[in-house]
Structure formats: structure tokens, C-alpha cells
Scaffold this motif. Structure first.
Motif, mmCIF file in Angstrom:
data_model
loop_
_atom_site.group_PDB
_atom_site.id
_atom_site.type_symbol
_atom_site.label_atom_id
_atom_site.label_comp_id
_atom_site.label_asym_id
_atom_site.label_seq_id
_atom_site.Cartn_x
_atom_site.Cartn_y
_atom_site.Cartn_z
ATOM 1 N N GLY A 89 3.760 2.116 -0.602
ATOM 2 C CA GLY A 89 4.500 1.940 0.547
ATOM 3 C C GLY A 89 4.585 0.559 0.810
ATOM 4 N N THR A 90 4.034 -0.381 0.369
ATOM 5 C CA THR A 90 3.932 -1.749 0.519
ATOM 6 C C THR A 90 4.576 -2.632 -0.796
ATOM 7 N N LEU A 91 4.107 -2.604 -1.685
ATOM 8 C CA LEU A 91 4.561 -2.813 -2.964
ATOM 9 C C LEU A 91 5.344 -1.982 -3.767
ATOM 10 N N ALA A 133 -1.147 -7.558 3.969
ATOM 11 C CA ALA A 133 0.167 -6.812 3.933
ATOM 12 C C ALA A 133 -0.049 -5.552 3.907
ATOM 13 N N GLY A 134 0.483 -4.354 4.524
ATOM 14 C CA GLY A 134 0.318 -3.100 4.338
ATOM 15 C C GLY A 134 1.244 -2.430 5.420
ATOM 16 N N ASP A 135 1.447 -1.283 5.291
ATOM 17 C CA ASP A 135 2.451 -0.529 5.952
ATOM 18 C C ASP A 135 2.006 0.758 6.863
ATOM 19 N N GLU A 136 0.553 0.744 6.777
ATOM 20 C CA GLU A 136 -0.139 1.903 7.677
ATOM 21 C C GLU A 136 -1.002 1.210 8.828
ATOM 22 N N PRO A 137 -0.417 1.668 9.818
ATOM 23 C CA PRO A 137 -0.849 1.067 11.095
ATOM 24 C C PRO A 137 -2.534 1.069 11.297
ATOM 25 N N VAL A 138 -3.115 2.186 11.181
ATOM 26 C CA VAL A 138 -4.616 2.563 11.118
ATOM 27 C C VAL A 138 -5.174 1.692 9.718
ATOM 28 N N GLN A 139 -4.794 2.065 8.579
ATOM 29 C CA GLN A 139 -5.292 1.758 7.306
ATOM 30 C C GLN A 139 -5.231 0.415 6.945
ATOM 31 N N ALA A 178 -3.205 -9.744 9.728
ATOM 32 C CA ALA A 178 -2.306 -8.579 9.070
ATOM 33 C C ALA A 178 -0.751 -8.869 9.231
ATOM 34 N N TYR A 179 -0.314 -8.676 8.230
ATOM 35 C CA TYR A 179 1.289 -8.603 7.996
ATOM 36 C C TYR A 179 1.605 -7.220 8.053
ATOM 37 N N ARG A 180 2.616 -6.969 8.960
ATOM 38 C CA ARG A 180 2.835 -5.634 9.476
ATOM 39 C C ARG A 180 4.324 -5.390 8.660
#
Length: 234
Positions: A22-24, A195-201, A213-215
């Protein structure tokens, strides 16, 4: 010097961590497509969209695995075995063990094969831009199948540390998985961007652990803005 950029701003960023799926990387055809292909080879006729929806619901309902703090047995394979059973049941299929065993083993191996996962279009360029100046790592709720996936995609060498939940025995948002990555890279939380795509995780968990955090919010925002985000912090 690599990993120690000169700065005159508020912070010095020395490292950048990435979520994986979901990110890379992503599965362009969707999980349902792959499940359907493998199931068909074992005599099960299933509908792609229904499989995709069932997988999404089962994965979301499963939530974080029990935190043990040690590498989990069989690299989380038993967890996946139970989840796939749930997916098939939600699609009205409960095959005999003799059928299910063969299907599951093929399905499990399939998601480490070349061509299933691909990099997001901007990912390689971002890694190439950041790698000369920063220490890079991966923090993922994945298992060891991620290693051959990253190898096949030609990016494993960009990362000085790859920290996986199956090996750590803790999943994001548990801060211990971030602490392990920071320790492996020899950096402090305030010196690190995740850097990640999950709000909680990813977002909230990284910030709670003291990282920036890069959203990633696809399709509106991928990784293309990450280099500028890092520059603006400094």
C-alpha cells in the motif's frame, strides 16, 4: 556523509522508514483475481469480486496478532491458513482438507512469486533520490515472503534494515516494531520519518513512537512528495 545530511533547520533527519504493501508495493490485479486463479486449479469455481470483498473483510476483522515479542511459529503461516479458510467460507466454499491443503500451499507460495507484486510508479525514483543521503528501512506487518518480493523488484538493496512483524512477534501499531528499526539503523525517533498508508498502523503509531509521519493517501498522495516533506522538516 551518507545518512548525515547537513541541516540548519529545526531537526536533522537521518533515516526514513517505509511501510510495504500500500506504500511501496501493491497487487495490480487485486487479491481476488489471484485467489480465483489458484482456487480454479484445485476445482473451486469462485467469483473474483466476491473473493476480494471476503478477503478484505476477513483481514480487517482479524486485527493485530497477539504480541509475543519473539518470532512467531512458522512465519505466521498458520494465521494465514485460518484466514484463507474464512475467505472461502464467506464465499460459500468449505473444501475437504485434502483439497484445501494443496490449494493453500500453492496460494501461500504464490504471493512471493515474481509478477504478483509491483512497485508503485513513483517508488523507485523516490528511493533513488533518498538513498544517497539517508538511511532507509522497511517496517511492515508482513512475513518473510517480503524478502524475495523486494529482491525480485530490485529494491531490497536500498534498505539497511527490514523489520517484519512475523519475525518481531509484534505488529504495528505496537511501538516495539518501530523501536527495533530505529535500533537497527542507529537513529533516534526525532531523526526519522515513517512513510505509510494506514492511519492507525502507520501515521498515529509512528507519531506516538516519536517519529515524523508522512501520510500516503492514494490516489491523491503517493510517495512523490516525500523528498520535499523531508527537506521541509529541516
Amino acid at each position: 556523509m551518507r545518512g548525515f545530511p547537513l541541516t540548519s533547520g529545526l531537526v536533522t533527519i537521518r533515516a526514513i522508514l517505509f511501510d510495504a504493501a500500500g506504500t511501496l508495493i501493491h497487487i495490480p490485479r487485486g487479491v481476488g483475481w489471484h485467489y480465483r486463479q489458484v482456487a480454479a486449479r484445485h476445482g473451486l469455481d469462485l467469483e473474483e469480486k466476491r473473493l476480494g470483498a471476503a478477503f478484505g473483510a476477513a483481514f480487517k476483522a482479524a486485527g493485530p496478532r497477539v504480541a509475543t515479542g519473539v518470532s512467531r511459529p512458522d512465519d505466521d503461516k498458520l494465521w494465514w491458513r485460518a484466514l484463507v479458510r474464512q475467505v472461502l467460507a464467506a464465499c460459500g466454499q468449505e473444501p475437504a482438507d485434502s483439497v484445501y491443503d494443496g490449494m493453500f500451499e500453492e496460494l501461500y507460495a504464490h504471493f512471493a512469486e515474481p509478477g504478483v507484486w509491483v512497485l508503485y510508479p513513483e517508488a523507485l525514483g523516490v528511493l533513488e533520490a533518498l538513498h544517497p543521503r539517508y538511511k532507509l528501512g522497511v517496517v511492515s506487518n508482513f512475513d518473510r515472503r517480503l524478502y524475495p518480493v523486494l529482491e525480485d523488484l530490485g529494491v531490497r538493496g536500498y534498505f539497511e534494515a527490514i523489520v517484519l512483524s512475523s519475525e518481531m512477534g509484534v505488529d504495528k501499531p505496537d511501538r516495539r516494531i518501530f523501536d527495533a528499526a530505529l535500533s537497527a539503523l542507529g537513529v533516534a525517533p526525532a531523526e526519522t520519518v515513517h512513510a505509510g498508508d494506514e492511519p492507525v498502523q502507520d501515521w498515529h503509531a509512528a507519531e506516538a513512537a516519536g517519529l515524523h509521519a508522512y501520510r500516503v493517501e492514494r490516489p491523491a498522495r503517493g510517495l512523490e512528495g516525500l523528498p520535499e516533506y523531508v527537506r521541509e522538516l529541516q
